[in-house]
Design an enzyme around this catalytic site. Structure first.
Site, PDB file in Angstrom:
ATOM      1  N   SER A  16       0.807  -1.234   0.000  1.00 47.89           N
ATOM      2  CA  SER A  16       0.000   0.000   0.000  1.00 47.89           C
ATOM      3  C   SER A  16       0.837   1.281   0.000  1.00 47.89           C
ATOM      4  O   SER A  16       0.430   2.252  -0.655  1.00 47.89           O
ATOM      5  CB  SER A  16      -1.051  -0.003   1.119  1.00 47.89           C
ATOM      6  OG  SER A  16      -0.486  -0.007   2.402  1.00 47.89           O
ATOM      7  N   ASP A 126       1.979 -10.773  -1.950  1.00 48.23           N
ATOM      8  CA  ASP A 126       2.669  -9.953  -0.951  1.00 48.23           C
ATOM      9  C   ASP A 126       4.180 -10.144  -1.093  1.00 48.23           C
ATOM     10  O   ASP A 126       4.689 -11.243  -0.842  1.00 48.23           O
ATOM     11  CB  ASP A 126       2.202 -10.369   0.448  1.00 48.23           C
ATOM     12  CG  ASP A 126       2.603  -9.361   1.506  1.00 48.23           C
ATOM     13  OD1 ASP A 126       3.587  -8.629   1.273  1.00 48.23           O
ATOM     14  OD2 ASP A 126       1.938  -9.303   2.554  1.00 48.23           O
TER      15      ASP A 126
HETATM   16  P1  4NP Z   1       2.375  -5.494   3.127  1.00 47.14           P
HETATM   17  O1  4NP Z   1       3.386  -6.690   3.456  1.00 47.14           O
HETATM   18  O2  4NP Z   1       1.022  -5.912   3.666  1.00 47.14           O
HETATM   19  O3  4NP Z   1       2.381  -5.404   1.631  1.00 47.14           O
HETATM   20  O4  4NP Z   1       2.927  -4.273   3.819  1.00 47.14           O
HETATM   21  C1  4NP Z   1       3.590  -7.178   4.757  1.00 47.14           C
HETATM   22  C2  4NP Z   1       4.510  -6.573   5.582  1.00 47.14           C
HETATM   23  C3  4NP Z   1       4.723  -7.082   6.868  1.00 47.14           C
HETATM   24  C4  4NP Z   1       4.025  -8.190   7.304  1.00 47.14           C
HETATM   25  C5  4NP Z   1       3.089  -8.790   6.467  1.00 47.14           C
HETATM   26  C6  4NP Z   1       2.878  -8.285   5.208  1.00 47.14           C
HETATM   27  N1  4NP Z   1       4.261  -8.722   8.612  1.00 47.14           N
HETATM   28  O5  4NP Z   1       3.690  -9.771   8.926  1.00 47.14           O
HETATM   29  O6  4NP Z   1       4.994  -8.116   9.391  1.00 47.14           O
END
Ligand code: 4NP
Length: 160
Positions: A16, A126
């Site tokens: 995002s 992701d």
């Molecule tokens: P985002 O990716 O949702 O694209 O910012 C992630 C960043 C960190 C984590 C999960 C998704 N986390 O679990 O810390």
């Protein structure tokens, strides 16, 4: 009228914030008046800058993510923003649940990649897990162009 756009993912450190920065640049280039922000459904990274490899990949395409800081999605976002674009189905469920608990008012969250119908995905993978930061940028650029075209068409529609 200025359109207020919010991009939402899980951590607000990869997808995002990239969407926020890319869409801001591309909408500006298209002459579309917008205010843009981003948020995460989760709170683990609140106050942190975006993930360094995401910042580096974006910088190679001329987008500066360094000033952004993660924040968590709040119920008031649904009334503060005209459009809430989420990155995947899990974000959609979480955002809808938050909105429902707050009484259901405001913008209905929607999948950002529905603005890039030929891209092969509805859920944006992701890069926190895949490590493919360039694919994130490809998908964000494609969906941003689709969203810009859609918003521009709305502005020209009779009665808009
Ligand atoms: P985002 O990716 O949702 O694209 O910012 C992630 C960043 C960190 C984590 C999960 C998704 N986390 O679990 O810390």
């Amino acid at each position: 009228m200025t359109q207020r756009i919010l991009f939402v993912c899980l951590g607000n450190i990869c997808r995002s914030p990239t969407a926020e920065a890319v869409f801001r640049v591309l909408a500006g280039a298209a002459g579309l008046p917008v205010t843009v922000d981003s948020a995460g459904t989760g709170g683990w990274h609140v106050g942190e800058p975006p993930h360094p490899p995401m910042v580096a990949a974006a910088a190679r395409r001329g987008y500066d993510l360094r000033v952004l800081r993660a924040r968590q999605l709040v119920a008031a976002d649904f009334t503060r923003f005209d459009h809430v674009l989420v990155m995947d189905g899990s974000n959609l469920r979480d955002a809808r649940a938050l909105q429902a608990r707050a009484g259901g008012q405001g913008a209905r969250p929607r999948l950002f990649l529905d603005h890039a119908p030929g891209c092969g995905f509805r859920d944006m993978p992701d890069p926190w897990y895949s490590g493919d930061f360039d694919r994130t940028l490809d998908l964000v650029e494609a969906a941003s162009q689709g969203l810009i075209a859609w918003l521009a068409a709305q502005r020209q529609a009779p009665g808009a």
